[in-house]
Scaffold this motif. Structure first.
Motif, PDB file in Angstrom:
ATOM      1  N   ILE A 163     -15.276  33.442 -31.132  1.00 25.70           N
ATOM      2  CA  ILE A 163     -15.587  33.480 -29.863  1.00 25.70           C
ATOM      3  C   ILE A 163     -16.485  34.712 -29.873  1.00 25.70           C
ATOM      4  O   ILE A 163     -17.528  35.014 -29.421  1.00 25.70           O
ATOM      5  N   ALA A 164     -15.935  35.926 -30.489  1.00 28.44           N
ATOM      6  CA  ALA A 164     -16.711  37.272 -30.455  1.00 28.44           C
ATOM      7  C   ALA A 164     -17.978  37.026 -31.070  1.00 28.44           C
ATOM      8  O   ALA A 164     -18.937  37.589 -30.560  1.00 28.44           O
ATOM      9  N   MET A 165     -18.197  36.240 -32.074  1.00 25.15           N
ATOM     10  CA  MET A 165     -19.357  36.004 -32.864  1.00 25.15           C
ATOM     11  C   MET A 165     -20.306  35.230 -31.978  1.00 25.15           C
ATOM     12  O   MET A 165     -21.670  35.667 -31.711  1.00 25.15           O
ATOM     13  N   ILE A 166     -19.837  34.400 -31.066  1.00 22.76           N
ATOM     14  CA  ILE A 166     -20.596  33.561 -30.234  1.00 22.76           C
ATOM     15  C   ILE A 166     -21.125  34.488 -29.175  1.00 22.76           C
ATOM     16  O   ILE A 166     -22.324  34.578 -28.571  1.00 22.76           O
ATOM     17  N   ARG A 167     -20.157  35.241 -28.723  1.00 20.99           N
ATOM     18  CA  ARG A 167     -20.670  36.205 -27.454  1.00 20.99           C
ATOM     19  C   ARG A 167     -21.717  37.303 -27.970  1.00 20.99           C
ATOM     20  O   ARG A 167     -22.339  37.781 -26.930  1.00 20.99           O
ATOM     21  N   GLU A 168     -21.557  37.591 -29.125  1.00 25.24           N
ATOM     22  CA  GLU A 168     -22.544  38.430 -29.642  1.00 25.24           C
ATOM     23  C   GLU A 168     -24.188  38.023 -29.810  1.00 25.24           C
ATOM     24  O   GLU A 168     -25.050  38.764 -29.908  1.00 25.24           O
ATOM     25  N   ALA A 169     -24.586  36.774 -29.487  1.00 30.21           N
ATOM     26  CA  ALA A 169     -25.577  36.050 -29.638  1.00 30.21           C
ATOM     27  C   ALA A 169     -26.656  36.780 -28.403  1.00 30.21           C
ATOM     28  O   ALA A 169     -25.903  37.151 -27.439  1.00 30.21           O
ATOM     29  N   ARG A 170     -27.908  36.823 -28.604  1.00 32.80           N
ATOM     30  CA  ARG A 170     -28.709  37.228 -27.688  1.00 32.80           C
ATOM     31  C   ARG A 170     -28.688  36.307 -26.572  1.00 32.80           C
ATOM     32  O   ARG A 170     -28.925  36.631 -25.281  1.00 32.80           O
ATOM     33  N   ARG A 171     -28.732  34.960 -26.849  1.00 28.89           N
ATOM     34  CA  ARG A 171     -28.622  34.077 -25.687  1.00 28.89           C
ATOM     35  C   ARG A 171     -27.218  33.755 -24.991  1.00 28.89           C
ATOM     36  O   ARG A 171     -26.251  34.159 -25.731  1.00 28.89           O
ATOM     37  N   SER A 172     -27.002  33.731 -23.855  1.00 25.90           N
ATOM     38  CA  SER A 172     -25.852  33.449 -23.229  1.00 25.90           C
ATOM     39  C   SER A 172     -25.343  31.961 -23.622  1.00 25.90           C
ATOM     40  O   SER A 172     -25.936  31.025 -23.093  1.00 25.90           O
ATOM     41  N   ILE A 173     -24.345  31.849 -24.385  1.00 26.49           N
ATOM     42  CA  ILE A 173     -23.863  30.583 -24.849  1.00 26.49           C
ATOM     43  C   ILE A 173     -22.591  30.101 -24.185  1.00 26.49           C
ATOM     44  O   ILE A 173     -21.352  30.782 -24.190  1.00 26.49           O
ATOM     45  N   SER A 174     -22.607  29.032 -23.510  1.00 21.54           N
ATOM     46  CA  SER A 174     -21.505  28.675 -22.679  1.00 21.54           C
ATOM     47  C   SER A 174     -20.424  27.805 -23.945  1.00 21.54           C
ATOM     48  O   SER A 174     -20.819  27.355 -24.835  1.00 21.54           O
ATOM     49  N   ILE A 175     -19.169  28.181 -23.640  1.00 18.42           N
ATOM     50  CA  ILE A 175     -18.024  27.728 -24.432  1.00 18.42           C
ATOM     51  C   ILE A 175     -17.233  26.869 -23.691  1.00 18.42           C
ATOM     52  O   ILE A 175     -16.850  27.025 -22.701  1.00 18.42           O
ATOM     53  N   THR A 176     -16.826  25.540 -24.392  1.00 17.80           N
ATOM     54  CA  THR A 176     -15.724  24.602 -23.925  1.00 17.80           C
ATOM     55  C   THR A 176     -14.751  24.380 -24.899  1.00 17.80           C
ATOM     56  O   THR A 176     -15.022  24.837 -25.983  1.00 17.80           O
ATOM     57  N   SER A 177     -13.684  23.635 -24.301  1.00 14.46           N
ATOM     58  CA  SER A 177     -12.468  23.659 -25.394  1.00 14.46           C
ATOM     59  C   SER A 177     -11.821  22.425 -24.908  1.00 14.46           C
ATOM     60  O   SER A 177     -11.903  22.031 -23.890  1.00 14.46           O
ATOM     61  N   ASP A 178     -10.921  21.996 -26.062  1.00 17.20           N
ATOM     62  CA  ASP A 178      -9.787  20.943 -25.699  1.00 17.20           C
ATOM     63  C   ASP A 178      -8.431  21.679 -25.806  1.00 17.20           C
ATOM     64  O   ASP A 178      -8.419  22.636 -26.543  1.00 17.20           O
ATOM     65  N   ILE A 179      -7.476  21.531 -24.988  1.00 15.81           N
ATOM     66  CA  ILE A 179      -6.296  22.037 -24.786  1.00 15.81           C
ATOM     67  C   ILE A 179      -5.227  21.171 -24.689  1.00 15.81           C
ATOM     68  O   ILE A 179      -5.324  20.029 -23.888  1.00 15.81           O
ATOM     69  N   ILE A 180      -4.154  21.236 -25.692  1.00 15.95           N
ATOM     70  CA  ILE A 180      -2.755  20.384 -25.608  1.00 15.95           C
ATOM     71  C   ILE A 180      -1.811  21.046 -25.037  1.00 15.95           C
ATOM     72  O   ILE A 180      -1.450  22.233 -25.558  1.00 15.95           O
ATOM     73  N   VAL A 181      -1.215  20.707 -24.106  1.00 21.77           N
ATOM     74  CA  VAL A 181       0.197  21.226 -23.683  1.00 21.77           C
ATOM     75  C   VAL A 181       1.336  20.343 -23.956  1.00 21.77           C
ATOM     76  O   VAL A 181       1.214  18.959 -24.142  1.00 21.77           O
ATOM     77  N   GLY A 182       2.468  21.030 -24.361  1.00 22.56           N
ATOM     78  CA  GLY A 182       3.771  20.287 -24.561  1.00 22.56           C
ATOM     79  C   GLY A 182       3.855  19.770 -26.169  1.00 22.56           C
ATOM     80  O   GLY A 182       4.431  18.725 -26.149  1.00 22.56           O
ATOM     81  N   PHE A 183       3.120  20.201 -26.900  1.00 20.08           N
ATOM     82  CA  PHE A 183       3.472  20.037 -28.426  1.00 20.08           C
ATOM     83  C   PHE A 183       4.897  20.153 -28.650  1.00 20.08           C
ATOM     84  O   PHE A 183       5.376  20.915 -28.018  1.00 20.08           O
ATOM     85  N   PRO A 184       5.413  19.370 -29.562  1.00 22.36           N
ATOM     86  CA  PRO A 184       6.752  19.772 -29.764  1.00 22.36           C
ATOM     87  C   PRO A 184       7.251  21.158 -30.282  1.00 22.36           C
ATOM     88  O   PRO A 184       6.418  21.795 -30.904  1.00 22.36           O
ATOM     89  N   GLY A 185       8.134  21.488 -29.409  1.00 20.67           N
ATOM     90  CA  GLY A 185       8.688  23.276 -29.517  1.00 20.67           C
ATOM     91  C   GLY A 185       7.853  24.131 -28.871  1.00 20.67           C
ATOM     92  O   GLY A 185       8.136  25.277 -28.883  1.00 20.67           O
ATOM     93  N   GLU A 186       6.983  23.606 -28.264  1.00 19.32           N
ATOM     94  CA  GLU A 186       6.185  24.660 -27.170  1.00 19.32           C
ATOM     95  C   GLU A 186       6.971  25.367 -26.268  1.00 19.32           C
ATOM     96  O   GLU A 186       7.762  24.671 -25.575  1.00 19.32           O
ATOM     97  N   THR A 187       7.278  26.439 -26.364  1.00 21.63           N
ATOM     98  CA  THR A 187       8.023  27.473 -25.739  1.00 21.63           C
ATOM     99  C   THR A 187       7.136  27.651 -24.494  1.00 21.63           C
ATOM    100  O   THR A 187       5.857  27.768 -24.419  1.00 21.63           O
ATOM    101  N   GLU A 188       7.702  28.482 -23.324  1.00 16.12           N
ATOM    102  CA  GLU A 188       7.215  29.230 -22.117  1.00 16.12           C
ATOM    103  C   GLU A 188       6.239  30.119 -22.688  1.00 16.12           C
ATOM    104  O   GLU A 188       5.227  30.431 -22.048  1.00 16.12           O
ATOM    105  N   GLU A 189       6.713  30.772 -23.895  1.00 10.12           N
ATOM    106  CA  GLU A 189       5.827  31.932 -24.223  1.00 10.12           C
ATOM    107  C   GLU A 189       4.666  31.345 -24.889  1.00 10.12           C
ATOM    108  O   GLU A 189       3.587  31.925 -24.873  1.00 10.12           O
TER     109      GLU A 189
END
Ligand code: 5AD
Ligand code: SF4
Length: 467
Positions: A316-342
């Motif tokens: 991410i830092a590498m992308i943010r160092e670019a001269r152009r402003s680059i939008s970043i999007t993502s996929d997130i999974i919640v509730g994977f087995p064993g996922e704690t509150e932390e």
């Protein structure tokens, strides 16, 4: 890989499926020969596969119809990424139980076909064609077999090294052309069915890709979206050995091409050369979809994502160092087995650290043939829903603040939608943000216009056309 900048709410809302809700009624009318109806579920790769399937059928003299009733051949191009998606096709197929008659040929394509194989014939004996996403190169032969009167035909190889090439592809979007450059996936994320349903990685030769891009430009497309489950893992199989970044630059250099997009990128294979290509070539869109899946290194290890939280943040830092402003999007999974509150807190703090412009967030769904299927520590569904809501709420605030910071700025939008209200238009910025705007001009569809942002919401911007 659907539309960006929307926070996907469907896993929360449990949206009713209008067809099954109402109960699909299939009449006894005899459809014309050589007519087909196709419904597509899932990602852009699937949508584009359907465009190619349509091309194959149209090339054989078939005509596409808009209703199941009017069709001889009814095809479902299916998705099995999460259980809810996979179930949809079975509810569709159930509607044919009470006598579709011998008039219709029902076919199941795509990832559920690959995953369930012959089981589909057993569960729904009226199905006559089952063809998995890794076997589409065989589709013309399978259709010939059906035409010759074979009762059941099936294509389920995943060891094929052929990619799905068609003479003709019927493209749905008049401005943006999708183009698959790499099929399958060689990663082994423990939650994911894709390596099983789409088979191993197969890249197309760079020269063939560039020929197709030139043809698309000649046909009037100005935006190309390069597709692959791990698009940046592209490996040119020809002696030219073009890297992915070089391919981006070469596609952008084709006369008539004004925008090049690519999705989905895997963090592991995301190098500085891609950022340099975006920085150096304005035609390459300033947007990267770089799914992280979780902000917890412990969960990332369990997911077999092959990077830590810190390594991801370095990208991410590498992308943010670019001269152009680059939008970043993502996929997130919640509730994977064993996922704690932390672990969940780690994901929320990662959202703060990255400042994504959009995410797709999903509740973990155990899938067949995956390493995580029987992992201990399953999270109850209500808890997964609660975690999903937290992630979505958190991200909505981030997106709102980011979009509000754009008020007053001017962006170029490719106009791709017209509202029923006169003078209201919709387009996309290079960064893939949705821009709704007013203009005194008419017939703007397909044009590139300058729009000044006047208001911002979490999922879109509002502005006026600068003339
Ligand atoms: N459960 C929930 N989400 C999943 N995805 C893939 N497999 C699963 C699963 N078993 C999500 C990932 C991926 C996106 C396309 O779908 O976030 O990036
Ligand atoms: Fe699935 Fe992982 Fe491959 Fe993406 S990289 S398609 S999540 S196995």
């Amino acid at each position: 890989m659907a539309e960006q900048f929307d926070i996907r709410l469907d896993s929360l809302a449990g949206a009713a499926d209008p067809l099954t809700e109402r109960g699909l009624v299939i009449s006894a009318a005899v459809p014309d020969e050589n007519t087909f109806y196709i419904e597509t579920f899932g990602c852009q790769m699937n949508a584009h596969d359907s465009e190619k399937v349509m091309g194959v059928l149209l090339g054989r003299g078939y005509r596409q119809v808009e209703t199941i009733d009017a069709a001889k051949l009814v095809l479902y191009n299916t998705c099995s990424i999460r259980e809810k998606a996979a179930q949809k096709v079975f509810s569709r197929l159930g509607a044919f139980r009470k006598g579709s008659g011998p008039e219709k040929i029902i076919g199941v394509l795509g990832c559920v076909a690959q995953q369930e194989g012959e089981e589909i014939f057993e569960r729904s004996p009226w199905v006559r064609l089952v063809c998995g996403s890794a076997s589409y190169s065989k589709l013309p032969d399978l259709i010939s077999e059906l035409e010759a009167g074979n009762r059941r035909v099936m294509g389920l190889d995943t060891d094929t090294d052929a990619t799905f090439e068609t003479e003709f592809t019927r493209r749905d979007n008049p401005f943006r052309a999708y183009l698959t450059i790499i099929e399958g996936c060689d990663k082994a994320c423990s939650y994911c069915v894709v390596p099983h349903t789409r088979g191993p990685e197969r890249s197309r030769a760079s020269a063939a890709i560039l020929v197709e891009v030139r043809r698309l430009a000649d046909a009037g497309y100005s935006e190309i979206q390069l597709l692959g489950q791990t698009v940046n893992s592209y490996k040119d199989p020809s002696p030219r050995r073009m890297t992915f970044a070089e391919l981006l630059v070469a596609v952008a250099a084709v006369p008539g091409i004004r925008r090049v997009r690519f999705t989905t990128s895997h963090p592991r294979d995301f190098g500085r050369d891609i950022v340099e290509a975006i920085d150096g070539v304005p035609e390459i869109c300033n947007h990267v979809h770089l799914p992280v899946q979780s902000g917890s290194t412990r969960i990332l290890r369990e997911m077999l994502r092959t990077y830590t939280r810190e390594e991801y943040l370095e990208k991410i830092a590498m992308i943010r160092e670019a001269r152009r402003s680059i939008s970043i999007t993502s996929d997130i999974i919640v509730g994977f087995p064993g996922e704690t509150e932390e672990d969940l807190e780690d994901t929320l703090s990662l959202l703060d650290a990255v400042q994504y412009d959009g995410i797709f967030a999903f509740q973990y769904s155990p899938r067949p043939n995956t390493a995580a299927q029987h992992m201990p520590g399953a999270i109850p569904e209500e808890e997964k829903a609660r975690r999903l809501a937290r992630v979505i709420d958190h991200q909505r605030e981030i997106q709102l603040a980011r979009n509000e910071s754009l008020v007053g700025k001017t962006f170029e939008a490719l106009v791709d939608g017209e509202s029923r209200r006169a003078g209201q238009w919709s387009g996309r910025c290079s960064s893939n943000r949705v821009l709704n705007f007013t203009s005194p001009r008419t017939d703007l569809l397909g044009e590139y216009v300058q729009v000044q942002v006047s208001r911002a919401g979490p999922n879109s911007l509002v502005g006026e056309h600068l003339i």
